[in-house]
Design a protein around this motif. Structure first.
Motif, PDB file in Angstrom:
ATOM      1  N   SER A 278       5.799  -7.008  -1.270  1.00  5.05           N
ATOM      2  CA  SER A 278       6.493  -8.290  -1.086  1.00  5.05           C
ATOM      3  C   SER A 278       7.659  -8.465  -2.059  1.00  5.05           C
ATOM      4  N   ILE A 279       7.660  -7.741  -3.203  1.00  4.35           N
ATOM      5  CA  ILE A 279       8.747  -7.909  -4.158  1.00  4.35           C
ATOM      6  C   ILE A 279       9.728  -6.752  -4.188  1.00  4.35           C
ATOM      7  N   LEU A 280       9.339  -5.611  -3.611  1.00  2.06           N
ATOM      8  CA  LEU A 280      10.224  -4.447  -3.570  1.00  2.06           C
ATOM      9  C   LEU A 280      10.812  -4.288  -2.179  1.00  2.06           C
ATOM     10  N   PRO A 281      12.045  -3.787  -2.092  1.00  2.00           N
ATOM     11  CA  PRO A 281      12.652  -3.610  -0.767  1.00  2.00           C
ATOM     12  C   PRO A 281      11.966  -2.555   0.061  1.00  2.00           C
TER      13      PRO A 281
ATOM     14  N   GLN B 108      -7.035  -2.812  -4.394  1.00  2.00           N
ATOM     15  CA  GLN B 108      -5.936  -1.870  -4.198  1.00  2.00           C
ATOM     16  C   GLN B 108      -5.013  -2.366  -3.085  1.00  2.00           C
ATOM     17  N   HIS B 109      -5.602  -2.879  -2.023  1.00  2.00           N
ATOM     18  CA  HIS B 109      -4.802  -3.374  -0.901  1.00  2.00           C
ATOM     19  C   HIS B 109      -3.984  -4.605  -1.307  1.00  2.00           C
ATOM     20  N   ASP B 110      -4.613  -5.511  -2.048  1.00  2.00           N
ATOM     21  CA  ASP B 110      -3.893  -6.716  -2.505  1.00  2.00           C
ATOM     22  C   ASP B 110      -2.736  -6.336  -3.423  1.00  2.00           C
ATOM     23  N   ALA B 111      -2.944  -5.337  -4.285  1.00  2.00           N
ATOM     24  CA  ALA B 111      -1.864  -4.878  -5.169  1.00  2.00           C
ATOM     25  C   ALA B 111      -0.729  -4.273  -4.350  1.00  2.00           C
TER      26      ALA B 111
END
Length: 172
Positions: free
Chosen positions: A169-172, A160-163
């Motif tokens: 990292s890809i969303l503002p 869950q943390h990695d997700a």
């Protein structure tokens, strides 16, 4: 008192030397009577008021846990935990005692059994080697909702943390 502005926080004036847009929290420790403390979070500001109190500050978007406990001659009168995201300029926020200006409230629980359960969940995240301040904000909302409904929350997982980190990292 120099270095302080006219506003009040927990019976004390607000410091004027904190960085701009810092969420300030007034902490107090009177052994066996009042304990206002930070359980987790990365402070960017700290100022000692006296031997029993200080003010700490958090940068916008940082997450922290604020624990408040108080007792009198008859036992515990307050036991609560709030997990907040420090706000940035112009963001809406909820107000809380001892927090200025306020924050984005992720979790708000009172009563020792629920506070204790949240502290156990924080310890479990620590045991994974994850800083609780870096956990997904949605997890703290989940914990709030489940414990408010007297249901058991799911444990936070490394997957869950990695997700959450990948999404962040890809969303503002």
């Amino acid at each position: 008192m120099t270095g302080f502005q006219p506003g009040r926080m927990g019976g004390h004036a607000l410091p004027d030397d904190a960085p701009a847009f810092t969420t300030l929290v007034h902490l107090t420790w009177e052994e066996g009577r009042i304990e206002h403390r930070i359980r987790f979070g990365r402070t960017i500001y700290q100022r000692k008021i006296d031997r029993r109190s200080r003010v700490v500050g958090f940068a916008p978007n940082s997450v922290f846990a604020f624990v408040r406990w108080a007792s009198n001659d008859y036992g515990t009168v307050v036991s609560r935990i709030d997990i907040l995201r420090a706000i940035g300029r112009g963001e809406p926020f909820q107000t809380l005692p001892f927090v200025r200006p306020g924050g984005d409230l992720l979790l708000k629980l009172h009563g020792w059994p629920k506070v204790e359960r949240v502290l156990q969940l924080i310890d479990a995240i620590d045991a994974l080697g994850i800083e609780p301040a870096d956990a997904a904000p949605a997890y703290w909302r989940h914990v709030h909702n489940r414990l408010t409904a007297n249901a058991e929350p799911r444990l936070y997982t490394r997957d869950q943390h990695d997700a959450w980190r990948a999404r962040r990292s890809i969303l503002p």
